[in-house]
Design an enzyme around this catalytic site. Structure first.
Site, PDB file in Angstrom:
ATOM      1  N   ASP A  72      -7.590  -3.523   0.382  1.00  0.00           N
ATOM      2  CA  ASP A  72      -8.295  -2.672  -0.345  1.00  0.00           C
ATOM      3  C   ASP A  72      -9.631  -2.183   0.531  1.00  0.00           C
ATOM      4  O   ASP A  72     -10.254  -3.285   1.143  1.00  0.00           O
ATOM      5  CB  ASP A  72      -8.934  -3.267  -1.795  1.00  0.00           C
ATOM      6  CG  ASP A  72      -9.473  -2.125  -2.837  1.00  0.00           C
ATOM      7  OD1 ASP A  72      -8.611  -1.315  -2.914  1.00  0.00           O
ATOM      8  OD2 ASP A  72     -10.683  -2.382  -2.863  1.00  0.00           O
ATOM      9  N   SER A  73      -9.934  -1.186   0.716  1.00  0.00           N
ATOM     10  CA  SER A  73     -10.980  -0.707   1.603  1.00  0.00           C
ATOM     11  C   SER A  73     -11.789   0.496   1.271  1.00  0.00           C
ATOM     12  O   SER A  73     -11.383   1.178   0.265  1.00  0.00           O
ATOM     13  CB  SER A  73     -10.389  -0.549   3.142  1.00  0.00           C
ATOM     14  OG  SER A  73      -9.378   0.153   2.757  1.00  0.00           O
ATOM     15  N   THR A 117       0.881  -1.098   0.230  1.00  0.00           N
ATOM     16  CA  THR A 117      -0.135  -0.045   0.062  1.00  0.00           C
ATOM     17  C   THR A 117       0.766   1.314   0.063  1.00  0.00           C
ATOM     18  O   THR A 117       1.885   1.352   0.570  1.00  0.00           O
ATOM     19  CB  THR A 117      -1.104  -0.045   1.201  1.00  0.00           C
ATOM     20  OG1 THR A 117      -1.675   1.057   1.137  1.00  0.00           O
ATOM     21  CG2 THR A 117      -0.348   0.125   2.378  1.00  0.00           C
ATOM     22  N   HIS A 153     -13.787  -2.110  10.489  1.00  0.00           N
ATOM     23  CA  HIS A 153     -13.555  -2.863   9.287  1.00  0.00           C
ATOM     24  C   HIS A 153     -11.940  -3.515   9.282  1.00  0.00           C
ATOM     25  O   HIS A 153     -12.025  -4.904   8.999  1.00  0.00           O
ATOM     26  CB  HIS A 153     -13.983  -2.251   8.015  1.00  0.00           C
ATOM     27  CG  HIS A 153     -12.918  -0.926   7.880  1.00  0.00           C
ATOM     28  ND1 HIS A 153     -12.857  -0.108   8.619  1.00  0.00           N
ATOM     29  CD2 HIS A 153     -12.475  -0.380   6.721  1.00  0.00           C
ATOM     30  CE1 HIS A 153     -12.072   1.111   8.239  1.00  0.00           C
ATOM     31  NE2 HIS A 153     -11.673   0.771   7.132  1.00  0.00           N
ATOM     32  N   ARG A 154     -10.979  -2.800   9.400  1.00  0.00           N
ATOM     33  CA  ARG A 154      -9.467  -3.415   9.250  1.00  0.00           C
ATOM     34  C   ARG A 154      -9.429  -4.497  10.483  1.00  0.00           C
ATOM     35  O   ARG A 154      -8.954  -5.409  10.339  1.00  0.00           O
ATOM     36  CB  ARG A 154      -8.785  -2.328   9.334  1.00  0.00           C
ATOM     37  CG  ARG A 154      -7.354  -2.782   8.666  1.00  0.00           C
ATOM     38  CD  ARG A 154      -6.339  -1.598   8.230  1.00  0.00           C
ATOM     39  NE  ARG A 154      -6.827  -0.974   7.042  1.00  0.00           N
ATOM     40  CZ  ARG A 154      -7.494  -0.058   7.007  1.00  0.00           C
ATOM     41  NH1 ARG A 154      -7.987   0.745   7.974  1.00  0.00           N
ATOM     42  NH2 ARG A 154      -8.127   0.452   5.737  1.00  0.00           N
ATOM     43  N   LYS A 160      -3.085   3.552   6.392  1.00  0.00           N
ATOM     44  CA  LYS A 160      -3.155   2.197   6.468  1.00  0.00           C
ATOM     45  C   LYS A 160      -1.983   1.383   6.898  1.00  0.00           C
ATOM     46  O   LYS A 160      -2.032   0.403   7.800  1.00  0.00           O
ATOM     47  CB  LYS A 160      -3.403   1.456   4.707  1.00  0.00           C
ATOM     48  CG  LYS A 160      -4.725   1.779   4.467  1.00  0.00           C
ATOM     49  CD  LYS A 160      -4.675   0.878   2.989  1.00  0.00           C
ATOM     50  CE  LYS A 160      -5.958   1.228   2.277  1.00  0.00           C
ATOM     51  NZ  LYS A 160      -5.990   0.468   0.901  1.00  0.00           N
ATOM     52  N   TYR A 175     -11.584   9.080   5.487  1.00  0.00           N
ATOM     53  CA  TYR A 175     -13.018   9.250   5.957  1.00  0.00           C
ATOM     54  C   TYR A 175     -13.644   9.378   7.141  1.00  0.00           C
ATOM     55  O   TYR A 175     -14.653   9.593   7.557  1.00  0.00           O
ATOM     56  CB  TYR A 175     -14.129   8.459   4.921  1.00  0.00           C
ATOM     57  CG  TYR A 175     -14.220   8.579   3.611  1.00  0.00           C
ATOM     58  CD1 TYR A 175     -14.903   9.573   2.885  1.00  0.00           C
ATOM     59  CD2 TYR A 175     -13.459   7.867   2.666  1.00  0.00           C
ATOM     60  CE1 TYR A 175     -14.838   9.634   1.633  1.00  0.00           C
ATOM     61  CE2 TYR A 175     -13.423   7.936   1.326  1.00  0.00           C
ATOM     62  CZ  TYR A 175     -14.010   8.737   0.600  1.00  0.00           C
ATOM     63  OH  TYR A 175     -14.133   8.927  -0.765  1.00  0.00           O
ATOM     64  N   ASP A 176     -12.511   9.013   8.049  1.00  0.00           N
ATOM     65  CA  ASP A 176     -12.785   8.941   9.384  1.00  0.00           C
ATOM     66  C   ASP A 176     -13.543  10.065  10.276  1.00  0.00           C
ATOM     67  O   ASP A 176     -14.458   9.820  11.071  1.00  0.00           O
ATOM     68  CB  ASP A 176     -11.307   8.875  10.161  1.00  0.00           C
ATOM     69  CG  ASP A 176     -10.944   7.197  10.030  1.00  0.00           C
ATOM     70  OD1 ASP A 176     -11.376   6.461   9.696  1.00  0.00           O
ATOM     71  OD2 ASP A 176      -9.801   7.044  10.697  1.00  0.00           O
ATOM     72  N   GLU A 234      -2.811  -1.202 -10.596  1.00  0.00           N
ATOM     73  CA  GLU A 234      -4.066  -0.836 -11.257  1.00  0.00           C
ATOM     74  C   GLU A 234      -5.297  -1.660 -10.549  1.00  0.00           C
ATOM     75  O   GLU A 234      -5.286  -2.792 -10.553  1.00  0.00           O
ATOM     76  CB  GLU A 234      -4.024  -1.053 -12.764  1.00  0.00           C
ATOM     77  CG  GLU A 234      -4.831   0.057 -13.358  1.00  0.00           C
ATOM     78  CD  GLU A 234      -5.062  -0.193 -14.973  1.00  0.00           C
ATOM     79  OE1 GLU A 234      -6.048   0.438 -15.411  1.00  0.00           O
ATOM     80  OE2 GLU A 234      -3.987  -0.745 -15.551  1.00  0.00           O
TER      81      GLU A 234
HETATM   82  P1  ITT Z   1      -3.586   1.709  -1.726  1.00  0.00           P
HETATM   83  O1  ITT Z   1      -4.285   1.170  -2.794  1.00  0.00           O
HETATM   84  O2  ITT Z   1      -1.985   2.156  -2.037  1.00  0.00           O
HETATM   85  O3  ITT Z   1      -3.576   0.720  -0.527  1.00  0.00           O
HETATM   86  P2  ITT Z   1      -5.523   3.765  -1.465  1.00  0.00           P
HETATM   87  O4  ITT Z   1      -5.684   4.750  -0.406  1.00  0.00           O
HETATM   88  O5  ITT Z   1      -5.653   3.828  -2.675  1.00  0.00           O
HETATM   89  O6  ITT Z   1      -3.976   3.039  -1.209  1.00  0.00           O
HETATM   90  P3  ITT Z   1      -7.737   2.023  -1.448  1.00  0.00           P
HETATM   91  O7  ITT Z   1      -7.814   1.934  -2.914  1.00  0.00           O
HETATM   92  O8  ITT Z   1      -8.059   0.691  -0.589  1.00  0.00           O
HETATM   93  O9  ITT Z   1      -6.411   2.638  -0.930  1.00  0.00           O
HETATM   94  O10 ITT Z   1      -8.824   3.220  -0.936  1.00  0.00           O
HETATM   95  C1  ITT Z   1      -9.120   3.288   0.084  1.00  0.00           C
HETATM   96  C2  ITT Z   1      -9.884   4.495   0.407  1.00  0.00           C
HETATM   97  O11 ITT Z   1     -11.021   4.245   1.689  1.00  0.00           O
HETATM   98  C3  ITT Z   1      -9.340   5.656   0.724  1.00  0.00           C
HETATM   99  O12 ITT Z   1      -9.895   6.874   0.375  1.00  0.00           O
HETATM  100  C4  ITT Z   1      -9.171   5.754   2.518  1.00  0.00           C
HETATM  101  O13 ITT Z   1      -8.974   7.028   2.903  1.00  0.00           O
HETATM  102  C5  ITT Z   1     -10.516   5.095   2.467  1.00  0.00           C
HETATM  103  N1  ITT Z   1     -10.164   4.417   3.853  1.00  0.00           N
HETATM  104  C6  ITT Z   1      -9.969   2.886   3.931  1.00  0.00           C
HETATM  105  N2  ITT Z   1      -9.970   2.773   5.275  1.00  0.00           N
HETATM  106  C7  ITT Z   1     -10.127   3.518   6.036  1.00  0.00           C
HETATM  107  C8  ITT Z   1     -10.371   3.994   7.472  1.00  0.00           C
HETATM  108  O14 ITT Z   1      -9.781   3.056   8.238  1.00  0.00           O
HETATM  109  N3  ITT Z   1     -10.626   5.152   7.804  1.00  0.00           N
HETATM  110  C9  ITT Z   1     -10.683   6.110   6.701  1.00  0.00           C
HETATM  111  N4  ITT Z   1     -11.057   6.052   5.495  1.00  0.00           N
HETATM  112  C10 ITT Z   1     -10.487   4.640   5.117  1.00  0.00           C
END
Ligand code: ITT
Length: 201
Positions: free
Chosen positions: A77-78, A18, A184-185, A23, A158-159, A48
């Site tokens: 992925d979250s 990541t 969730h994590r 994260k 989005y916290d 991608e």
């Molecule tokens: P990587 O792909 O490199 O891991 P990313 O930020 O692009 O980084 P994602 O595609 O999984 O990761 O997108 C996750 C989105 O959801 C991103 O906008 C985060 O800020 C949000 N997100 C995920 N977990 C979160 C959490 O615990 N608290 C707040 N926002 C979260």
């Protein structure tokens, strides 16, 4: 001839696939007791996200980074799914607007004064072997509500708009270990950790 590499059967190093700082900090905490060496993915290695689900994208991230580094890798992925927005931003959470502030703004603008504020954070985790095949995967969900304006300075993404009624706080207002245990994590790691221990300890 002795094959010395075969003596080392337990992997000790895991690449965290990541580029998201928030994260990384949380993943480090979940794995703190494992005595594993965590390594960040190379900065210029972008994966991608072509998957249609969180799990598909977590597998892609883990698999591509594992293959590129020839090491075990973990992908996350979250994102946030909002009921009244038909599940948006969902897998597009990171791409919903150019900056985090604008992503939050967009969710709040699209929800307007809709009284249905139900939402979920979803986290998919996947661990890939050095050849890119997936060894483990899991998913965790945390239910909450979207506030009308941000609250709190902790966490990331989005916290500040994600409110958890049982705690009467947003993720951004909670002590980090509270968020870690109910997020969730946290749910996804809870399922994965016993299996991680089987492979790595
Ligand atoms: P990587 O792909 O490199 O891991 P990313 O930020 O692009 O980084 P994602 O595609 O999984 O990761 O997108 C996750 C989105 O959801 C991103 O906008 C985060 O800020 C949000 N997100 C995920 N977990 C979160 C959490 O615990 N608290 C707040 N926002 C979260």
């Amino acid at each position: 001839m002795t094959n010395f590499t075969s003596l080392e059967t337990t992997p000790r190093l895991l690449v965290v696939a990541t580029g998201n700082r928030g994260k990384v900090v949380e993943i480090q905490e979940y794995m703190a007791d494992l005595n594993l060496q965590l390594q960040l993915k190379p900065k210029d290695l972008e994966v991608e996200e072509t998957g249609k689900t969180f799990l598909a994208n977590a597998c892609l991230k883990a698999s591509e980074v594992a293959k590129a580094t020839q090491k075990w890798a973990i992908g996350d992925d979250s994102g946030l799914t909002v009921d009244a927005l038909d599940g948006r931003p969902g897998i597009y959470s990171a791409r919903y607007a150019p900056t985090v502030a604008e992503q939050i703004e967009r969710v709040l603008r699209e929800l307007e004064n809709n009284p249905n504020r139900q939402a979920k954070f979803v986290c998919a985790l996947a661990i890939a072997r050095p050849d890119g095949t997936i060894a483990l995967k899991s998913e965790g969900i945390c239910c909450g509500e979207i506030l009308y304006s941000p609250r709190g300075n902790g966490g990331f993404g989005y916290d500040p708009i994600f409110y958890v009624p049982s705690e009467e706080k947003t993720f951004a207002q909670m002590p980090p270990d509270t968020k870690r245990s109910l997020s969730h994590r946290g749910q996804a790691f809870q399922k994965l950790l016993p299996q991680i221990k089987e492979i790595f300890l």
